[in-house]
Design a protein around this motif. Structure first.
Motif, PDB file in Angstrom:
ATOM      1  N   LEU A  44       0.810  -1.223   0.000  1.00  0.00           N
ATOM      2  CA  LEU A  44       0.000   0.000   0.000  1.00  0.00           C
ATOM      3  C   LEU A  44       0.843   1.272   0.000  1.00  0.00           C
ATOM      4  O   LEU A  44       0.460   2.281  -0.611  1.00  0.00           O
ATOM      5  CB  LEU A  44      -0.923   0.022   1.226  1.00  0.00           C
ATOM      6  N   ALA A  45       1.959   1.240   0.697  1.00  0.00           N
ATOM      7  CA  ALA A  45       2.781   2.451   0.820  1.00  0.00           C
ATOM      8  C   ALA A  45       3.329   2.919  -0.522  1.00  0.00           C
ATOM      9  O   ALA A  45       3.776   4.066  -0.637  1.00  0.00           O
ATOM     10  CB  ALA A  45       3.924   2.201   1.797  1.00  0.00           C
ATOM     11  N   ASP A  46       3.271   2.077  -1.536  1.00  0.00           N
ATOM     12  CA  ASP A  46       3.794   2.446  -2.857  1.00  0.00           C
ATOM     13  C   ASP A  46       2.803   3.263  -3.679  1.00  0.00           C
ATOM     14  O   ASP A  46       3.168   3.789  -4.737  1.00  0.00           O
ATOM     15  CB  ASP A  46       4.164   1.193  -3.648  1.00  0.00           C
TER      16      ASP A  46
ATOM     17  N   ILE B 240      -4.986  -5.011   6.862  1.00  0.00           N
ATOM     18  CA  ILE B 240      -4.206  -3.775   6.994  1.00  0.00           C
ATOM     19  C   ILE B 240      -4.044  -3.454   8.477  1.00  0.00           C
ATOM     20  O   ILE B 240      -4.989  -3.005   9.129  1.00  0.00           O
ATOM     21  CB  ILE B 240      -4.907  -2.599   6.281  1.00  0.00           C
TER      22      ILE B 240
ATOM     23  N   CYS C 262      -2.244  -1.033   9.906  1.00  0.00           N
ATOM     24  CA  CYS C 262      -2.340   0.416  10.077  1.00  0.00           C
ATOM     25  C   CYS C 262      -2.185   1.060   8.708  1.00  0.00           C
ATOM     26  O   CYS C 262      -1.489   0.537   7.838  1.00  0.00           O
ATOM     27  CB  CYS C 262      -1.293   0.952  11.060  1.00  0.00           C
ATOM     28  N   TRP C 263      -2.845   2.204   8.546  1.00  0.00           N
ATOM     29  CA  TRP C 263      -2.819   2.857   7.240  1.00  0.00           C
ATOM     30  C   TRP C 263      -1.479   3.552   7.046  1.00  0.00           C
ATOM     31  O   TRP C 263      -1.017   4.290   7.915  1.00  0.00           O
ATOM     32  CB  TRP C 263      -3.951   3.869   7.120  1.00  0.00           C
ATOM     33  N   PRO C 264      -0.834   3.353   5.884  1.00  0.00           N
ATOM     34  CA  PRO C 264       0.491   3.961   5.673  1.00  0.00           C
ATOM     35  C   PRO C 264       0.421   5.480   5.566  1.00  0.00           C
ATOM     36  O   PRO C 264      -0.439   6.039   4.892  1.00  0.00           O
ATOM     37  CB  PRO C 264       0.962   3.329   4.352  1.00  0.00           C
ATOM     38  N   LYS C 265       1.318   6.124   6.223  1.00  0.00           N
ATOM     39  CA  LYS C 265       1.364   7.584   6.243  1.00  0.00           C
ATOM     40  C   LYS C 265       1.623   8.128   4.840  1.00  0.00           C
ATOM     41  O   LYS C 265       2.465   7.611   4.094  1.00  0.00           O
ATOM     42  CB  LYS C 265       2.461   8.057   7.198  1.00  0.00           C
TER      43      LYS C 265
ATOM     44  N   VAL D  16      -0.381   8.162   2.229  1.00  0.00           N
ATOM     45  CA  VAL D  16      -1.185   7.566   1.147  1.00  0.00           C
ATOM     46  C   VAL D  16      -2.612   8.092   1.264  1.00  0.00           C
ATOM     47  O   VAL D  16      -3.281   7.882   2.284  1.00  0.00           O
ATOM     48  CB  VAL D  16      -1.177   6.027   1.215  1.00  0.00           C
TER      49      VAL D  16
ATOM     50  N   ALA E 285      -5.496  11.214   7.947  1.00  0.00           N
ATOM     51  CA  ALA E 285      -5.308  10.824   6.552  1.00  0.00           C
ATOM     52  C   ALA E 285      -6.002  11.832   5.640  1.00  0.00           C
ATOM     53  O   ALA E 285      -6.930  12.544   6.056  1.00  0.00           O
ATOM     54  CB  ALA E 285      -5.875   9.424   6.304  1.00  0.00           C
TER      55      ALA E 285
END
Length: 264
Positions: A60-62, A81, A83-86, A88, A111
């Motif tokens: 996801l971070a990409d 998931i 944690c949600w990637p910072k 994105v 977010a």
């Protein structure tokens, strides 16, 4: 003095959302004294093989942007998931998806979440108007969806130069006709109801089920029912199927409740 007759009881409300998403709205309607019938018109199933979904979500971070087409897509994805990637950004179609994200700990405080500017317009067209398409030109974008659906968001993002990837997170299908379902449909069509329809696919499935009841009389009865829908695209589907008693409420439970109270 003659007694004043009591006011007529409001029509029952038929909620056609998947069962897991119907409870809060059903409770709110019951608190208002409405008779509620749950009739899920789309059954949601997990993928038989989760590895492809897990593999995509591990990266996801990409992505510059991740778009979720429904609360079902959010729930299915966030099962994998932590944690949600910072950094994105996310994109969703309406209030129900925003509430679902909040339930997983993601909101505007932590977010960037794109959604239609007008909360009453929870569709792909209005989401695209809210997106910063220049932001994603030349960058990877992920669309998390079910095993079917519209291609409008993906096509528009590709046209803007984004590198679009899609991943299936769940399966959905209209329930098969059973004796119990047939009995329920006959009972509902014997009187007027307020039908909450939140999916064009579900509405087409409903008319397909009703058509199986008899040689056509049931379809005519269904066409005389009152539908409450969250946006104009579903209303267009309804009109194409011969249903003209329509209220376009806007997105979210509060808008649906307000429309029902005005109609009753």
């Amino acid at each position: 003095m003659p007694l004043t007759p009591p006011p007529p009881m409001p029509d029952p409300v038929v909620i056609t959302r998947p069962r897991a998403q119907a409870g809060v709205l059903a409770d709110a309607l019951a608190a208002l004294g409405r008779d509620v019938v749950l009739l899920p018109l789309l059954e949601i199933f997990p993928l038989a093989e989760q590895a492809p979904l897990q593999g995509v979500l591990a990266g996801l971070a990409d992505y510059a942007l991740v778009a979720f087409v429904s609360p079902n897509a959010i729930d299915a994805a966030f099962a994998h998931i932590p944690c949600w990637p910072k950094g994105v950004a996310l994109a969703v179609l309406g209030e129900a998806s925003l509430a679902c994200l909040a339930g997983h700990g993601v909101d505007d405080s932590n977010a960037t979440i794109f959604r239609p500017h007008d909360a009453r317009r929870s569709d792909s067209e209005h989401l695209l108007q809210a997106l910063d398409l220049e932001r994603v030109a030349g960058k990877p974008v992920l669309i998390v969806r079910g095993d079917s659906g519209r291609e409008l968001i993906g096509d528009a993002l590709r046209a803007a130069g984004a590198q679009v990837h899609t991943v299936t997170a769940y399966r959905r299908q209209v329930p098969c006709m059973t004796a119990q379902l047939g009995t329920t449909l006959h009972r509902l069509l014997a009187r007027q109801n307020d039908w909450i329809i939140t999916s064009s696919e579900a509405l087409r499935g409903l008319l397909g089920l009703v058509a199986q009841l008899d040689a056509g009389a049931a379809v005519v009865k269904m066409q005389q029912q009152h539908l409450i829908v969250p946006h104009a695209r579903i209303a267009e589907t309804a009109r194409a199927l011969g249903l003209t008693r329509l209220t376009v409420a806007g997105s979210g439970d509060s808008a649906l409740l307000a429309a029902l109270q005005l109609h009753s």
